[in-house]
Design an enzyme around this catalytic site. Structure first.
Site, PDB file in Angstrom:
ATOM      1  N   ASP A   7     -10.480  -2.682  -2.103  1.00 56.42           N
ATOM      2  CA  ASP A   7     -10.208  -2.276  -3.486  1.00 56.42           C
ATOM      3  C   ASP A   7     -10.543  -3.433  -4.431  1.00 56.42           C
ATOM      4  O   ASP A   7      -9.663  -4.134  -4.930  1.00 56.42           O
ATOM      5  CB  ASP A   7      -8.729  -1.863  -3.605  1.00 56.42           C
ATOM      6  CG  ASP A   7      -8.439  -1.141  -4.901  1.00 56.42           C
ATOM      7  OD1 ASP A   7      -9.389  -0.858  -5.652  1.00 56.42           O
ATOM      8  OD2 ASP A   7      -7.244  -0.865  -5.158  1.00 56.42           O
ATOM      9  N   SER A  61      -2.837  -2.387 -12.107  1.00 58.39           N
ATOM     10  CA  SER A  61      -3.913  -2.384 -11.126  1.00 58.39           C
ATOM     11  C   SER A  61      -5.120  -3.168 -11.610  1.00 58.39           C
ATOM     12  O   SER A  61      -5.489  -3.094 -12.775  1.00 58.39           O
ATOM     13  CB  SER A  61      -4.378  -0.953 -10.870  1.00 58.39           C
ATOM     14  OG  SER A  61      -3.443  -0.295 -10.093  1.00 58.39           O
ATOM     15  N   HIS A  72     -10.469   0.962  -7.490  1.00 53.48           N
ATOM     16  CA  HIS A  72      -9.841   2.275  -7.705  1.00 53.48           C
ATOM     17  C   HIS A  72      -9.658   2.598  -9.192  1.00 53.48           C
ATOM     18  O   HIS A  72      -9.295   3.722  -9.531  1.00 53.48           O
ATOM     19  CB  HIS A  72      -8.529   2.401  -6.918  1.00 53.48           C
ATOM     20  CG  HIS A  72      -7.309   1.871  -7.585  1.00 53.48           C
ATOM     21  ND1 HIS A  72      -6.677   0.713  -7.202  1.00 53.48           N
ATOM     22  CD2 HIS A  72      -6.592   2.349  -8.627  1.00 53.48           C
ATOM     23  CE1 HIS A  72      -5.617   0.513  -7.979  1.00 53.48           C
ATOM     24  NE2 HIS A  72      -5.543   1.480  -8.854  1.00 53.48           N
ATOM     25  N   GLY A  92      -0.912   0.741 -14.078  1.00 53.54           N
ATOM     26  CA  GLY A  92      -1.529   0.076 -15.214  1.00 53.54           C
ATOM     27  C   GLY A  92      -1.751  -1.415 -14.973  1.00 53.54           C
ATOM     28  O   GLY A  92      -2.531  -2.046 -15.664  1.00 53.54           O
TER      29      GLY A  92
HETATM   30  C1  4AZ Z   1      -0.603   2.168  -9.470  1.00 49.54           C
HETATM   31  O1  4AZ Z   1      -0.337   3.350  -9.391  1.00 49.54           O
HETATM   32  C2  4AZ Z   1       0.250   1.182  -8.767  1.00 49.54           C
HETATM   33  N1  4AZ Z   1       4.048  -1.471  -6.937  1.00 49.54           N
HETATM   34  C3  4AZ Z   1      -0.037  -0.159  -8.833  1.00 49.54           C
HETATM   35  C4  4AZ Z   1       0.759  -1.077  -8.170  1.00 49.54           C
HETATM   36  C5  4AZ Z   1       1.835  -0.652  -7.438  1.00 49.54           C
HETATM   37  C6  4AZ Z   1       2.139   0.694  -7.374  1.00 49.54           C
HETATM   38  C7  4AZ Z   1       1.343   1.618  -8.033  1.00 49.54           C
HETATM   39  C8  4AZ Z   1       2.673  -1.657  -6.733  1.00 49.54           C
HETATM   40  O2  4AZ Z   1      -1.576   1.778 -10.105  1.00 49.54           O
END
Ligand code: 4AZ
Length: 253
Positions: free
Chosen positions: A97, A198, A45, A196
């Site tokens: 993902d 992610s 993603h 961030g």
């Molecule tokens: C994001 O938006 C995101 N709490 C990544 C991880 C989590 C929530 C949002 C997990 O990239």
């Protein structure tokens, strides 16, 4: 990372920072994990599907502070982005993902091992860690859901694995959490991954090795009560990782 503490990159030497150049400026995009000197594992993603030109991306290893050049850092161009073909975005539930990035320097080198840069172990096939196992997450992401800026410094925190059943039934409506995902959270909901982080690692110790068990993928907010972080379950993708790394490596030989 919400509720974490500053981490030295030596304690997370597999952490990768992925940047994207927009109109001449590098912007931080996502985390990742070095699984082989030439390959970073991250979240699908993070990329537009189909991905933008590879030339807009840069990958850093061995970096403690985002906007400061570190003498121990290594920087790479992106040779290849392989997003899982079954990836479905937000609207499709964030299934599969996962993405592989092949990195190389301008002179064609992959990562060089050092105190600051090292690969993380992939789990053995079928590894199913028990509920409440303490794992570690790390990243340069936001320290609060409503923050404007990323943390700048590498942060880490611990989270506990949550059973599939509990995550599906108690925390998220049934269908959103699939067997290709694993949930983890803090018993007091104080720590979590956030925007961030992610693509970055959730590592769990197994047989004395730090093992990449999850990839930061999604969640409802950050460190929100009864809303654990949801991670891509790496054990479900070992064959995909292997076959894609080998296919590309064979092609370029
Ligand atoms: C994001 O938006 C995101 N709490 C990544 C991880 C989590 C929530 C949002 C997990 O990239």
């Amino acid at each position: 990372i919400v509720g974490g503490s500053q981490a030295e990159v030596e304690s997370q030497p597999w952490i990768a920072g992925i940047f994207q150049n927009i109109r001449g400026t590098d912007h931080f995009l996502c985390g990742g994990s070095l699984i082989d000197p030439c390959w970073v594992l991250t979240a699908a993603h993070c990329f537009h599907t189909p991905p933008q030109k590879k030339s807009i991306y840069k990958v850093f290893l061995g970096k403690s502070i985002l906007n400061v050049t570190d003498k121990n850092e290594q920087v790479f161009m992106v040779d290849d982005i392989i997003s899982h073909p079954g990836f479905t975005d937000d609207t499709g539930g964030n299934e599969n993902d996962i993405a592989l990035i092949r990195i190389r320097t301008a002179s064609g080198q992959c990562a060089v091992e050092s105190k600051y840069v090292r690969t993380v172990c992939l789990p053995e096939p079928g590894l199913d860690l028990s509920d409440n196992t303490r794992c570690e997450i790390a990243g340069y992401g936001k320290q609060d859901f409503y923050d404007i800026y990323y943390a700048q410094r590498l942060m880490s925190a611990t989270v506990n694995l949550i059973s599939q059943k509990k995550c599906k039934h108690d925390y998220y409506d049934n269908i959103r959490v699939t067997d290709n995902m694993v949930c983890a959270g803090d018993p007091m909901w104080k720590t979590d991954a956030c925007k961030g982080d992610s693509g970055g690692p959730m590592v769990c110790e197994h047989n004395g090795r730090m093992t990449l068990y999850g990839i930061v993928s999604w969640g409802d907010g950050c460190a929100k009560e009864n809303k654990p972080g949801v991670y891509t379950r790496v054990t479900r993708y070992l064959n995909w990782i292997d076959s894609n790394m080998n296919a590309v490596t064979a092609k370029s030989r």
